[in-house]
Design an enzyme around this catalytic site. Structure first.
Site, PDB file in Angstrom:
ATOM      1  N   CYS A 215      -7.673  -3.987  -6.220  1.00  0.00           N
ATOM      2  CA  CYS A 215      -7.325  -3.509  -4.879  1.00  0.00           C
ATOM      3  C   CYS A 215      -8.160  -4.133  -3.770  1.00  0.00           C
ATOM      4  O   CYS A 215      -7.605  -4.728  -2.834  1.00  0.00           O
ATOM      5  CB  CYS A 215      -7.409  -1.991  -4.830  1.00  0.00           C
ATOM      6  SG  CYS A 215      -8.943  -1.295  -5.441  1.00  0.00           S
TER       7      CYS A 215
ATOM      8  N   ASP B  34      -0.776  -4.166  -4.778  1.00  0.00           N
ATOM      9  CA  ASP B  34      -2.035  -4.906  -4.722  1.00  0.00           C
ATOM     10  C   ASP B  34      -2.451  -5.540  -6.047  1.00  0.00           C
ATOM     11  O   ASP B  34      -3.287  -6.431  -6.076  1.00  0.00           O
ATOM     12  CB  ASP B  34      -3.164  -4.015  -4.190  1.00  0.00           C
ATOM     13  CG  ASP B  34      -3.412  -2.778  -5.041  1.00  0.00           C
ATOM     14  OD1 ASP B  34      -2.717  -2.573  -6.056  1.00  0.00           O
ATOM     15  OD2 ASP B  34      -4.319  -1.993  -4.686  1.00  0.00           O
TER      16      ASP B  34
ATOM     17  N   LYS C 177      -3.824  -4.986 -14.702  1.00  0.00           N
ATOM     18  CA  LYS C 177      -4.848  -4.973 -13.651  1.00  0.00           C
ATOM     19  C   LYS C 177      -6.211  -5.391 -14.204  1.00  0.00           C
ATOM     20  O   LYS C 177      -6.589  -5.025 -15.310  1.00  0.00           O
ATOM     21  CB  LYS C 177      -4.931  -3.563 -13.065  1.00  0.00           C
ATOM     22  CG  LYS C 177      -6.043  -3.320 -12.054  1.00  0.00           C
ATOM     23  CD  LYS C 177      -6.033  -1.855 -11.632  1.00  0.00           C
ATOM     24  CE  LYS C 177      -7.189  -1.518 -10.698  1.00  0.00           C
ATOM     25  NZ  LYS C 177      -7.181  -0.088 -10.312  1.00  0.00           N
TER      26      LYS C 177
ATOM     27  N   ARG D 236      -6.678  -6.580  -0.735  1.00  0.00           N
ATOM     28  CA  ARG D 236      -6.605  -6.072   0.631  1.00  0.00           C
ATOM     29  C   ARG D 236      -7.412  -6.941   1.595  1.00  0.00           C
ATOM     30  O   ARG D 236      -6.997  -7.185   2.737  1.00  0.00           O
ATOM     31  CB  ARG D 236      -7.073  -4.616   0.665  1.00  0.00           C
ATOM     32  CG  ARG D 236      -6.102  -3.695  -0.044  1.00  0.00           C
ATOM     33  CD  ARG D 236      -6.739  -2.377  -0.497  1.00  0.00           C
ATOM     34  NE  ARG D 236      -5.924  -1.781  -1.539  1.00  0.00           N
ATOM     35  CZ  ARG D 236      -4.894  -0.963  -1.326  1.00  0.00           C
ATOM     36  NH1 ARG D 236      -4.585  -0.621  -0.091  1.00  0.00           N
ATOM     37  NH2 ARG D 236      -4.200  -0.493  -2.328  1.00  0.00           N
TER      38      ARG D 236
END
Length: 801
Positions: A130, A387, A448, A134
């Site tokens: 994340c 994300d 992830k 971002r």
């Protein structure tokens, strides 16, 4: 007199010389008087009237008097008429295959409708986690260049790993603000270093310091969906109202409120809204009606659901027709190999996840409906993406409490099943098993935190009816998250400045993909490096080099894999042995990129280990003195007592008939501790649901001014020890814990009440102390963990990725 009159031959009376002279003199007097009056009036008006401004924004012309000066005004720039609004919607931990328009069986009608009004990208890539993604979105820089080589939780001491978004970049919001857009942020932030999360800042990387005029947001990885912690309006901390509440609804309400307010005040000005929903990051919390809409839908298991998703993706053209399913991730069993309890529980976790995605879709739909009702839908450029890939942080068996799974207290299947009826409710903090993460990322491998495609391949939807003629089309050109910034600027006809507020900026590292809006064959960038926590990859055209790194092992032992994406789009056939020269070439390119973008030094330590070492480096504070009233303290800057021997000393006044309530609380029932008085008895409780332990005094406390203490003594750090309650120096009760809680949830530390989600079920709401809390002193034996203690912690961490 009559005899002296002379007739004008045209019948008009003439003027004699005397009359003419008298008239002329009188006229001159009147004209003079009028002129004098005009001068006087003009002089008066000049004193009252604001002089015309200097044109072109030049410097003011300053004379002695106001009347003789000319002002110059600083005005907010106005974009050219017709410039579009921008809405960027960031999803969290939503996999490539989790949306209906990307092949999912999960109902996402609103996102699907958005895709039908524009484009879906099938070759969009992110940064595998994340904070890096971002930071890359907001700066147009690779995440290491942006200072976000990993999570925004700590500064590792190296340029690529500050955990704090660089000031050598102007964010998209900063650029658009200076170009005249209204700039608004709602939702997750997580790009400022954790020790700046407290109410005292520093604020340089909070949203309202990075170009957003208004911000309604929360700190950290995610939030409790029913009782959010660390929620801010600008810089002011907020407590959500008691009663029925759900975060996705609240964030959407605030976004709509921002837009309505902006339209009321400046209807001609375009807006830039960045809304970052927490879903579907753990904890997977969703109201029962959303969860139960999927009752029985996942009983067939992940093998069947993965295959069905791939088949739909093939038919849609999201992936080539020749694409095959990869094997399940290491350690994940085939569905048919599970026992009946595992199947029942694991299917329940996915029902919760699917319900959360659909609830997220409903929130997005309401936002888009409001924009349409405002008459702005056609000229609003919407970008929606996730994300990173689906998360494996729920371990092989899933968990009703992701914090327990992470920190040495995994919940066995038979215990988790006891929570079946309330799974996803406020009582739980769940996450789904890795098998479902593999499903989320169909047809890609891993998840992830990995640089294989399962970690970095994500959905990207772009819609702009006025500016993109295509409807429901797919674009297969490569686009990386760092390309979104220059793409949006290009679509707006803007350029990012070379300097911002006197700071020289790093050049943009992404490139515009706006040409693909109209032309599906328009070229985009073809090379990109990837790195996260020691996982590495490099893409060069159709070639993709990638390695899976085992934490703690030598990087020299990593095995490089090579894939030809033109024939093998999801990394199934390793060609490294057949093309050693290509491997060598791409490794050299990866190393060059790593040098250029501050990727070194590689760091594969676990989050918990990193945080512990960072706190030790900065020095654990051994003594605290707190006095109410005060704001709740962020979890990252509050007293760090867990795992250490410590003592709380509270001076209080118990008033007649009003001596109960919370003295202090940290965290929530999902991970936390509290000292409170209940029916006159002093109670200390620690919780990591479904586990919980209490120490209770048998006698009631006296009224009046008293001193109460809680003392915790560790016998083997960080998990073994016990606690005791005291009235003054007299011991009231003691207990040896089965296992000491080692962390608190997102809720932070509150004094005189239990703000956020409650720690104990013996009371409702914040349960403020009814008497007077004079002060609280905290004493901590903050001696850093030694090697054996650190190893015990590492061994207990169930999330090994």
């Amino acid at each position: 007199m009559a005899g002296n009159d002379k007739k004008d031959p045209r019948g008009k009376r003439g003027l004699d010389r005397r009359s003419l002279l008298i008239g002329a003199a009188g006229g001159a007097a009147v004209a003079g008087a009028a002129g004098a009056g005009y001068v006087t009036l003009d002089h008066a008006v000049r004193k009252l009237r604001t002089p015309a401004a200097v044109g072109g924004g030049g410097p003011a012309q300053v004379a002695e008097s106001f009347a003789d000066s000319r002002p110059s005004y600083t005005e907010r720039p106005d974009p050219k008429p017709g410039k579009p609004n921008i809405v960027v919607i960031v999803l969290d931990d939503v996999g490539f295959a989790d949306l209906g328009c990307y092949g999912s069986e999960i109902a996402t009608p609103n996102i699907d409708r958005l895709a039908g009004r524009g484009l879906r990208y099938s070759n969009f890539r992110t940064c595998a986690m994340c904070s890096p993604t971002r930071a890359a979105l907001m700066t147009g820089l690779n995440h290491h260049s942006a200072g976000m080589g990993w999570l925004a939780d700590l500064d590792s001491g190296y340029p690529g790993y500050r955990g704090d978004m660089t000031l050598e970049a102007a964010t998209m919001a900063e650029v658009l603000l200076d170009e005249g857009w209204s700039t608004l942020h709602v939702g997750k932030w997580h790009v400022n270093v954790a020790h700046s999360n407290g109410a005292a800042g520093p604020y340089h990387n909070w949203p309202t310091s990075r170009g957003f005029e208004r911000a309604y947001w929360f700190q950290g990885h995610s939030t409790d969906y029913y009782r959010p912690a660390e929620l801010f309006e600008g810089r002011a901390p907020l407590e959500v109202p008691q009663g029925e509440y759900y975060a996705l609804d609240d964030l959407t309400n605030r976004a709509v409120t921002y837009l309505h307010t902006q339209r009321a005040l400046e209807p001609e000005r375009p807006f830039f809204l960045q809304i970052a929903y927490p879903a579907a990051h753990s904890p997977l919390q969703v109201p029962a009606e959303s969860r139960d809409a999927y009752k029985g839908k996942y009983d067939a298991g992940w093998d069947v659901v993965r295959a069905a998703r791939l088949e739909r993706q093939r038919k849609m053209g999201i992936v080539p027709e020749t694409t095959e399913l990869p094997p399940l991730a290491p350690g994940v069993s085939a569905w048919d190999a599970l026992d009946s309890d595992e199947k029942r529980l694991f299917a329940r976790y996915m029902e919760v996840y699917a319900g959360l995605i659909t609830r997220l879709d409903a929130a997005i739909g309401r936002l888009m409906d409001e924009i349409e009702a405002m008459g702005e839908a056609d000229n609003t450029l919407v970008v929606l993406f996730s994300d990173n890939g689906g998360s494996a942080e729920g371990t092989q068996t899933g968990t009703p409490n992701v914090l327990a799974a992470a920190l040495g207290r995994p919940v066995p299947v038979h215990d988790a099943l006891k929570l079946y009826d309330v799974m996803g409710g406020d009582e739980t903090f769940p996450h789904y098993p890795i098998g479902w993460a593999c499903t989320s990322n169909t047809p890609y491998r891993l998840y992830k935190q990995y640089t294989h495609l399962g970690g970095v391949a994500d959905p990207l939807v772009v819609a702009w009816p006025k500016g993109i003629p295509a409807r429901g089309e797919i674009r297969d050109r490569f686009v990386h998250v760092i390309d979104l910034y220059p793409t949006l600027l290009d679509a707006l006809g803007l350029q990012r400045p070379a300097t911002y507020r006197g700071r020289k900026l790093k050049p943009l590292e992404g490139a515009s993909a706006a040409a693909t809006f109209a032309d599906p064959k328009a070229p985009t960038r073809t090379e990109q490096y990837f790195e996260l926590g020691g996982q590495r990859a490099y893409m060069d055209g159709d070639w993709r080099l990638v390695t899976r790194h085992a934490r703690g092992s030598s990087y020299d032992d990593d095995k490089w894999e090579l894939y030809d994406l033109s024939k093998d789009p999801n990394e199934l056939v390793d060609l490294a042995g057949q093309h050693p020269d290509r491997v060598k070439e791409l490794v050299a390119k990866w190393n060059a990129a790593a040098e250029r973008y501050n990727v070194f030094p590689l760091d594969d330590r676990n989050l918990v280990v990193k945080l512990g070492q960072d706190r030790q480096r900065r020095g654990a504070r051994a003594n605290w003195k707190l006095k109410p009233p005060m704001d709740r303290l962020s979890a990252h800057v509050s007293p760090q007592v867990l795992g250490f021997s410590h003592e709380f000393v509270a001076e209080i006044v118990r008033k007649p008939g009003a001596g109960d309530g919370v003295l202090f609380a940290a965290g929530s029932r999902h991970a936390g501790y509290v000292l409170f008085i209940h029916q006159g008895r002093l109670i200390y409780e620690q919780n990591m649901a479904p586990w919980g332990e209490r120490i209770e005094s048998t006698e009631q406390l006296p009224e009046g001014k008293i001193t109460v203490r809680y003392v915790q003594t560790m016998t083997s750090r960080p998990f073994e020890g016990g606690g005791a309650l005291f009235l003054g120096d007299r011991k009231l009760a003691e207990k040896t814990f089965q296992r000491c809680v080692l962390t608190m949830s997102y809720d932070g530390f509150s004094l005189g009440a239990d703000l956020g989600n409650r720690v104990s079920t013996l009371y409702q709401g914040p349960n403020p102390f009814q008497g007077e809390l004079i002060g609280l002193e905290i004493k901590i034996d903050a001696e850093p963990f030694g090697p054996l203690e650190s190893q015990r912690l590492i061994d207990a961490i169930a999330i090994k990725i």
